[in-house]
Motif scaffolding. Sequence first.
Motif, mmCIF file in Angstrom:
data_model
loop_
_atom_site.group_PDB
_atom_site.id
_atom_site.type_symbol
_atom_site.label_atom_id
_atom_site.label_comp_id
_atom_site.label_asym_id
_atom_site.label_seq_id
_atom_site.Cartn_x
_atom_site.Cartn_y
_atom_site.Cartn_z
ATOM 1 N N ASP A 29 8.745 -15.769 40.073
ATOM 2 C CA ASP A 29 7.909 -16.905 39.683
ATOM 3 C C ASP A 29 6.477 -16.455 39.389
ATOM 4 N N LYS A 30 5.955 -15.541 40.194
ATOM 5 C CA LYS A 30 4.592 -15.040 39.974
ATOM 6 C C LYS A 30 4.470 -14.353 38.623
ATOM 7 N N VAL A 31 5.463 -13.565 38.271
ATOM 8 C CA VAL A 31 5.453 -12.866 36.979
ATOM 9 C C VAL A 31 5.621 -13.865 35.840
ATOM 10 N N ASN A 32 6.522 -14.824 36.019
ATOM 11 C CA ASN A 32 6.762 -15.823 34.974
ATOM 12 C C ASN A 32 5.536 -16.689 34.724
ATOM 13 N N VAL A 33 4.781 -16.999 35.779
ATOM 14 C CA VAL A 33 3.569 -17.813 35.620
ATOM 15 C C VAL A 33 2.524 -17.057 34.813
#
Length: 98
Positions: A29-33
């Motif tokens: 999720d951190k990378v996708n954000v």
Amino acid sequence: MAKRNNENQSIEDVLKEFVSANNLQSGLDKVNVRDAWANLMGNGVNNYTTAIELKHQTLYVQLSSSVLREELSYGKEKIIAMLNEAIGNEVITKLVLR
């Protein structure tokens, strides 16, 4: 040793199972954000973005321009909705512009 599954599965299903079994979703999720922010905001905003961090459904974005920070603060709810839609999941509930 892990039990071998003889049924045919798609790679997508196997990867989803692997991510959930190893609790990797928060890191993804951190990378996708970060990717969604870069794609949605464009070069104008990205040039002034110095840091992006996701902690407990709160997205912290550090900007080097106070004028841009003020402009973006007017559309926080829309930015959150756009980012969640781009990610495909309700990951962000709050946006903090620094």
